[in-house]
Design a protein around this motif. Sequence first.
Motif, short mmCIF file in Angstrom:
data_model
loop_
_atom_site.label_atom_id
_atom_site.label_comp_id
_atom_site.label_asym_id
_atom_site.label_seq_id
_atom_site.Cartn_x
_atom_site.Cartn_y
_atom_site.Cartn_z
N LYS A 125 -5.00 -4.45 -8.28
CA LYS A 125 -4.70 -5.86 -8.06
C LYS A 125 -4.49 -6.16 -6.57
N GLY A 126 -5.02 -5.28 -5.72
CA GLY A 126 -4.86 -5.49 -4.28
C GLY A 126 -3.43 -5.23 -3.82
N GLY A 127 -2.69 -4.46 -4.58
CA GLY A 127 -1.31 -4.12 -4.20
C GLY A 127 -0.29 -5.14 -4.66
N ASP A 128 -0.72 -6.18 -5.39
CA ASP A 128 0.18 -7.27 -5.77
C ASP A 128 1.26 -6.80 -6.75
N LEU A 129 2.54 -7.14 -6.46
CA LEU A 129 3.67 -6.77 -7.30
C LEU A 129 4.29 -7.98 -7.98
N ASP A 130 3.68 -9.15 -7.82
CA ASP A 130 4.19 -10.38 -8.42
C ASP A 130 5.57 -10.72 -7.84
N PHE A 131 6.25 -11.73 -8.41
CA PHE A 131 7.55 -12.18 -7.92
C PHE A 131 8.66 -11.27 -8.43
N PHE A 132 9.66 -11.04 -7.61
CA PHE A 132 10.84 -10.29 -8.03
C PHE A 132 12.03 -10.72 -7.17
N ILE A 139 0.89 -1.18 0.00
CA ILE A 139 0.00 0.00 0.00
C ILE A 139 0.92 1.21 0.00
N LEU A 140 0.74 2.09 -0.97
CA LEU A 140 1.62 3.26 -1.10
C LEU A 140 0.83 4.54 -0.86
N ILE A 141 1.40 5.38 0.00
CA ILE A 141 0.90 6.76 0.19
C ILE A 141 1.97 7.67 -0.39
N ASN A 142 1.64 8.36 -1.48
CA ASN A 142 2.63 9.20 -2.16
C ASN A 142 3.09 10.35 -1.28
N ALA A 143 4.40 10.65 -1.37
CA ALA A 143 4.97 11.80 -0.66
C ALA A 143 6.27 12.17 -1.34
N ASP A 144 6.27 13.26 -2.05
CA ASP A 144 7.48 13.72 -2.75
C ASP A 144 8.54 14.12 -1.74
N LYS A 150 -7.67 -8.54 5.22
CA LYS A 150 -8.27 -7.44 4.47
C LYS A 150 -7.22 -6.57 3.77
N PHE A 151 -5.96 -7.04 3.74
CA PHE A 151 -4.88 -6.23 3.16
C PHE A 151 -5.18 -5.84 1.71
N ALA A 152 -5.66 -6.81 0.90
CA ALA A 152 -5.92 -6.53 -0.51
C ALA A 152 -7.03 -5.50 -0.67
N ASP A 153 -8.09 -5.61 0.14
CA ASP A 153 -9.19 -4.64 0.05
C ASP A 153 -8.73 -3.24 0.43
N VAL A 154 -7.91 -3.17 1.49
CA VAL A 154 -7.41 -1.86 1.92
C VAL A 154 -6.52 -1.25 0.84
N ALA A 155 -5.73 -2.10 0.18
CA ALA A 155 -4.85 -1.62 -0.89
C ALA A 155 -5.67 -1.08 -2.07
N ARG A 156 -6.73 -1.80 -2.45
CA ARG A 156 -7.56 -1.35 -3.58
C ARG A 156 -8.19 0.02 -3.30
N LYS A 157 -8.61 0.25 -2.07
CA LYS A 157 -9.31 1.48 -1.73
C LYS A 157 -8.36 2.64 -1.42
N ASN A 158 -7.14 2.35 -0.93
CA ASN A 158 -6.31 3.44 -0.39
C ASN A 158 -4.94 3.60 -1.06
N GLN A 206 -2.01 4.48 -3.46
CA GLN A 206 -1.87 5.50 -4.51
C GLN A 206 -0.91 5.04 -5.60
N ASP A 207 -0.57 3.74 -5.61
CA ASP A 207 0.20 3.15 -6.71
C ASP A 207 -0.80 2.68 -7.76
N THR A 208 -0.98 3.47 -8.81
CA THR A 208 -2.01 3.16 -9.81
C THR A 208 -1.76 1.84 -10.52
#
Length: 631
Positions: free
Chosen positions: A326-333, A276-281, A309-317, A319-321
Amino acid sequence: MFDFVRQHTRIMQFLLFLLIFPSFVLFGLEGYNRSLEKGAPVATVNGVDIMQSEWDNAHRVQVDRMRSSMPNADMKLFDTPEAKYSTLERMVRERLLQVAANQLHLGVSDQRLAGELQQNPNIAALRRADGTLDIERYRQLLSSQGMTPEMFEAQVRGDLASRQVMSGVGVTSFSPAALANVTLNAFYEQRQVQVARFAASDYAAQIKPSDADLEAYYKSRPEQFQSMERADVEYVVLDLASVQKSIVVPEAELKSYYEQNLSRLAGLEERRASHILINADKAAPTSERDKARANAQDLLTTVQQSPEKFADVARKNSQDTGSASKGGDLDFFARGAMVKPFEDAVFTLKKGEISGVVETEFGFHIIRVTDIKQPKQKSFEEQRASLEVDVRRQLAQRKFAEVAEQFTNMVYEQSDSLKPVAERLKLDIQQANGLTRDPLPASAASVLGNPKFLASIFSADSIEKKRNTEAVELGTNVLAAARIIQHSPARTLPLDEVKARVLEQVKAIQSAERARQEGTAKLTEWKASPDNAKLPASVVISREQKQQQAPAVVEAALRASTQTLPAWVGVDLGTSGYAVVKVEKIVPRDAAQNRARERDQYAQWWASAEGLAYYRVLKEKFKAEIKVARL
């Protein structure tokens, strides 16, 4: 000369002994060999030579690096004479900037060096789960490139110092808006014009050249009507692929290679995470950043109380478009794919754990690790095929120098045939017909497109005596030799054979001349009596919008003096004919919506020009010179 050598072998051996022995006494065998191995100087910087052997080695390293980074690419693209020459230019540039950095006393702090090494993706991939560097793998990586950690870090430090030489020019480049506007206004200027074309093709039907015209043109240009010199040849090529055919890989060598490269063959650990990302320059005021941090802290409390509820919170809040939907999912890296604070947090968590608030240059993150994929260590048998390919290539590289010496000696000593060397080294004798001194388009990508090889094939000794050429180095680990089977010298073709071509060319020249005469006559008439001019409709042209006009017409129209309008200009279009241009008026540039972008582009051009000028000054000051001709 070669006949004399072959017929008087004992005399030549004695003379060579007398010539070479004193140099052994003065310099020693090792010094003599070293001087031969280095070859001739190919460039010099500040009085220090770059030798042929250094150039060859640098290009070999460059090609090997490209091969490892792009295994599916055709390495012949990087092993051409042009590519090799660019390697030499890069070596001269690097040496020159190093000399300049030393003269200017430019240094690099340990902190700056450490920061650069941390950003290196190859090194980042060697970090363990706890963030520490795997020193043993680090040493292995550098060893495979022939370097120690000390050598590599010294090289990076030198590169950073060299960058400062040119960056000082780039960051201080200044392009005033007034000067930019004057230049850009001139470049993008538009003019309303009328253009009358007198096409040569319109007069072709009127042209009837006589036989005398044709004969005179033919005799005045015999070089245009020659059959090209051609040769039918046979040739053999020695490269790594041909050496590999005869390599038998010992079982012990395979197992040793497998054991030494276990960690590399296993691959890297990968992790799947959501965030979950909250933007801040980073440049935002402290109050705004504190507000974003508090928002992230509140969301952290929510997901800690209800992890499901992590995925639901990510979808609603979040700020990583890219990942919020996708519920904040970044896949494997793996390591090296994310910014360091984010990566460090991910690789210290266990599966299912949630991090605290993690600050990066993008803002504040809450991270949850959803899966961990451990690298699978394949067995020796599973990797046997790929291991054998790698080891065979390495063994072939080691053996190539020995085989290359046999190849070189045999094509010279048994110069009347390529069959002995082909049989001894199991090479294919290939044939090519109609070869010319200049590479033909069909052979441009093959060994027969190499100018050095063609020069050897068409040498006097090769043509007159049908002997093998010398072994010619065509690239890294590539040698070739050829022998002419049939040679056809260049000759001027009889007029009867080329009469159609001569007629076509004479008609084109006379048609263009007729168009030119008509055009210049109309230009004189219309200047004197503008009202009599019969011209097509007006068009607005510029360097960007040519309106299907010939480039010569556009340039002539834009360069015409506008002190008195309308202005008249005649443009010779060569074999295409002639054009008369009437410049009616200057049209202002388009609206100013792109002015800022154009000025930025101009500033970049200006900075590049200043950088190039400064580099030329450095080349002159430190006497940087390339001594071999560009192919």
